[in-house]
Design a protein around this motif. Sequence first.
Motif, mmCIF file in Angstrom:
data_model
loop_
_atom_site.group_PDB
_atom_site.id
_atom_site.type_symbol
_atom_site.label_atom_id
_atom_site.label_comp_id
_atom_site.label_asym_id
_atom_site.label_seq_id
_atom_site.Cartn_x
_atom_site.Cartn_y
_atom_site.Cartn_z
ATOM 1 N N SER A 2 0.798 -1.225 0.000
ATOM 2 C CA SER A 2 0.000 0.000 0.000
ATOM 3 C C SER A 2 0.835 1.283 0.000
ATOM 4 O O SER A 2 0.407 2.292 -0.539
ATOM 5 N N SER A 3 2.041 1.238 0.596
ATOM 6 C CA SER A 3 2.830 2.473 0.725
ATOM 7 C C SER A 3 4.188 2.431 0.049
ATOM 8 O O SER A 3 4.907 3.431 0.069
ATOM 9 N N GLY A 4 4.568 1.290 -0.465
ATOM 10 C CA GLY A 4 5.874 1.181 -1.103
ATOM 11 C C GLY A 4 7.009 1.120 -0.096
ATOM 12 O O GLY A 4 6.795 0.935 1.109
ATOM 13 N N ALA A 5 8.211 1.309 -0.583
ATOM 14 C CA ALA A 5 9.408 1.172 0.240
ATOM 15 C C ALA A 5 9.460 2.183 1.380
ATOM 16 O O ALA A 5 10.090 1.938 2.408
ATOM 17 N N SER A 6 8.787 3.306 1.229
ATOM 18 C CA SER A 6 8.790 4.311 2.298
ATOM 19 C C SER A 6 8.155 3.772 3.583
ATOM 20 O O SER A 6 8.407 4.296 4.672
ATOM 21 N N ALA A 7 7.364 2.710 3.463
ATOM 22 C CA ALA A 7 6.723 2.103 4.636
ATOM 23 C C ALA A 7 7.750 1.557 5.625
ATOM 24 O O ALA A 7 7.465 1.435 6.814
ATOM 25 N N LEU A 8 8.943 1.252 5.143
ATOM 26 C CA LEU A 8 9.973 0.697 6.027
ATOM 27 C C LEU A 8 10.362 1.663 7.143
ATOM 28 O O LEU A 8 10.819 1.244 8.203
ATOM 29 N N GLY A 9 10.140 2.941 6.939
ATOM 30 C CA GLY A 9 10.449 3.933 7.956
ATOM 31 C C GLY A 9 9.302 4.228 8.906
ATOM 32 O O GLY A 9 9.468 4.970 9.876
ATOM 33 N N GLU A 10 8.142 3.651 8.648
ATOM 34 C CA GLU A 10 6.967 3.871 9.505
ATOM 35 C C GLU A 10 7.148 3.225 10.872
ATOM 36 O O GLU A 10 7.762 2.173 10.992
ATOM 37 N N ASP A 11 6.579 3.849 11.897
ATOM 38 C CA ASP A 11 6.552 3.243 13.227
ATOM 39 C C ASP A 11 5.535 2.108 13.241
ATOM 40 O O ASP A 11 4.478 2.207 12.605
ATOM 41 N N LEU A 12 5.844 1.077 14.006
ATOM 42 C CA LEU A 12 4.921 -0.055 14.128
ATOM 43 C C LEU A 12 3.553 0.376 14.644
ATOM 44 O O LEU A 12 2.531 -0.171 14.232
ATOM 45 N N GLN A 13 3.532 1.355 15.533
ATOM 46 C CA GLN A 13 2.261 1.782 16.117
ATOM 47 C C GLN A 13 1.260 2.255 15.062
ATOM 48 O O GLN A 13 0.058 2.249 15.299
ATOM 49 N N HIS A 14 1.740 2.606 13.873
ATOM 50 C CA HIS A 14 0.860 3.075 12.804
ATOM 51 C C HIS A 14 0.425 1.961 11.865
ATOM 52 O O HIS A 14 -0.542 2.135 11.123
ATOM 53 N N VAL A 15 1.122 0.828 11.887
ATOM 54 C CA VAL A 15 0.823 -0.228 10.918
ATOM 55 C C VAL A 15 0.524 -1.579 11.568
ATOM 56 O O VAL A 15 0.104 -2.498 10.885
ATOM 57 N N MET A 16 0.733 -1.701 12.867
ATOM 58 C CA MET A 16 0.505 -2.984 13.550
ATOM 59 C C MET A 16 -0.989 -3.266 13.654
ATOM 60 O O MET A 16 -1.826 -2.387 13.508
ATOM 61 N N TRP A 17 -1.293 -4.528 13.902
ATOM 62 C CA TRP A 17 -2.657 -4.947 14.152
ATOM 63 C C TRP A 17 -2.923 -4.677 15.629
ATOM 64 O O TRP A 17 -2.290 -5.254 16.506
ATOM 65 N N LYS A 18 -3.849 -3.761 15.919
ATOM 66 C CA LYS A 18 -4.093 -3.336 17.301
ATOM 67 C C LYS A 18 -5.130 -4.195 18.022
ATOM 68 O O LYS A 18 -5.114 -4.288 19.245
ATOM 69 N N ASN A 19 -6.021 -4.797 17.282
ATOM 70 C CA ASN A 19 -7.061 -5.629 17.876
ATOM 71 C C ASN A 19 -6.516 -7.051 18.025
ATOM 72 O O ASN A 19 -6.902 -7.967 17.301
ATOM 73 N N VAL A 20 -5.600 -7.222 18.972
ATOM 74 C CA VAL A 20 -4.880 -8.482 19.129
ATOM 75 C C VAL A 20 -5.764 -9.517 19.830
ATOM 76 O O VAL A 20 -6.302 -9.249 20.904
ATOM 77 N N HIS A 21 -5.877 -10.673 19.209
ATOM 78 C CA HIS A 21 -6.598 -11.791 19.821
ATOM 79 C C HIS A 21 -5.587 -12.579 20.643
ATOM 80 O O HIS A 21 -4.560 -13.016 20.119
ATOM 81 N N CYS A 22 -5.878 -12.720 21.923
ATOM 82 C CA CYS A 22 -4.953 -13.399 22.838
ATOM 83 C C CYS A 22 -5.596 -14.643 23.415
ATOM 84 O O CYS A 22 -6.800 -14.857 23.302
ATOM 85 N N CYS A 23 -4.782 -15.444 24.061
ATOM 86 C CA CYS A 23 -5.263 -16.587 24.823
ATOM 87 C C CYS A 23 -4.616 -16.509 26.207
ATOM 88 O O CYS A 23 -3.812 -15.623 26.464
ATOM 89 N N THR A 24 -4.992 -17.434 27.064
ATOM 90 C CA THR A 24 -4.389 -17.521 28.391
ATOM 91 C C THR A 24 -3.718 -18.877 28.535
ATOM 92 O O THR A 24 -3.904 -19.767 27.693
ATOM 93 N N LYS A 25 -2.976 -19.051 29.602
ATOM 94 C CA LYS A 25 -2.321 -20.338 29.841
ATOM 95 C C LYS A 25 -3.333 -21.448 30.054
ATOM 96 O O LYS A 25 -3.024 -22.622 29.860
ATOM 97 N N ASP A 26 -4.559 -21.099 30.435
ATOM 98 C CA ASP A 26 -5.605 -22.091 30.681
ATOM 99 C C ASP A 26 -6.414 -22.439 29.442
ATOM 100 O O ASP A 26 -7.239 -23.350 29.487
ATOM 101 N N THR A 27 -6.196 -21.749 28.337
ATOM 102 C CA THR A 27 -6.936 -22.036 27.109
ATOM 103 C C THR A 27 -6.630 -23.455 26.648
ATOM 104 O O THR A 27 -5.473 -23.867 26.590
ATOM 105 N N SER A 28 -7.680 -24.204 26.321
ATOM 106 C CA SER A 28 -7.491 -25.577 25.842
ATOM 107 C C SER A 28 -6.966 -25.562 24.415
ATOM 108 O O SER A 28 -7.078 -24.550 23.708
ATOM 109 N N ILE A 29 -6.420 -26.685 23.994
ATOM 110 C CA ILE A 29 -5.926 -26.787 22.617
ATOM 111 C C ILE A 29 -7.083 -26.627 21.643
ATOM 112 O O ILE A 29 -6.953 -25.938 20.628
#
Length: 142
Positions: free
Chosen positions: A62-89
């Motif tokens: 979407s942004s070309g090579a200039s994206a390499l200089g972007e901060d992660l906070q602007h391009v990371m996935w913010k809605n992170v799906h997590c699990c816990t140690k108790d989550t079953s397989i």
Amino acid sequence: MSVQGILKEKGCGVITAPPKATVAEACRLLHDNHIGAIVVVDEQNSIRGIFTERDVVSVIASSGASALGEDLQHVMWKNVHCCTKDTSINGLMEAMNRHKARHLPVQANGRLAGIISIGDVVRHHIRAIEYEAEYIRSYIAG
């Protein structure tokens, strides 16, 4: 078995980066550590986002090579799906399938406690099938 069992086998180490790290720095971490995802954490080790190989492709497309200089906070996935140690397989596989996620950070008390990849789940599943097959062979052989 639960996430706790997988973490006991593989360890709880996770490659992380701060939100102000650049895409180029994140790419170097992915490459150098032969991994597919980096968890973005703040100073308190709280999960702020996740940045994956898919995100690298997306941001450069979407942004070309200039994206390499972007901060992660602007391009990371913010809605992170997590699990816990108790989550079953089974719960883990369901969440990965539902969210189309190859990596799920493990969260404990609001902090990063590990990461589970689809490869970890597949290895566990194969071992469980092999164990069951061996048990059935032993039972039949009597």
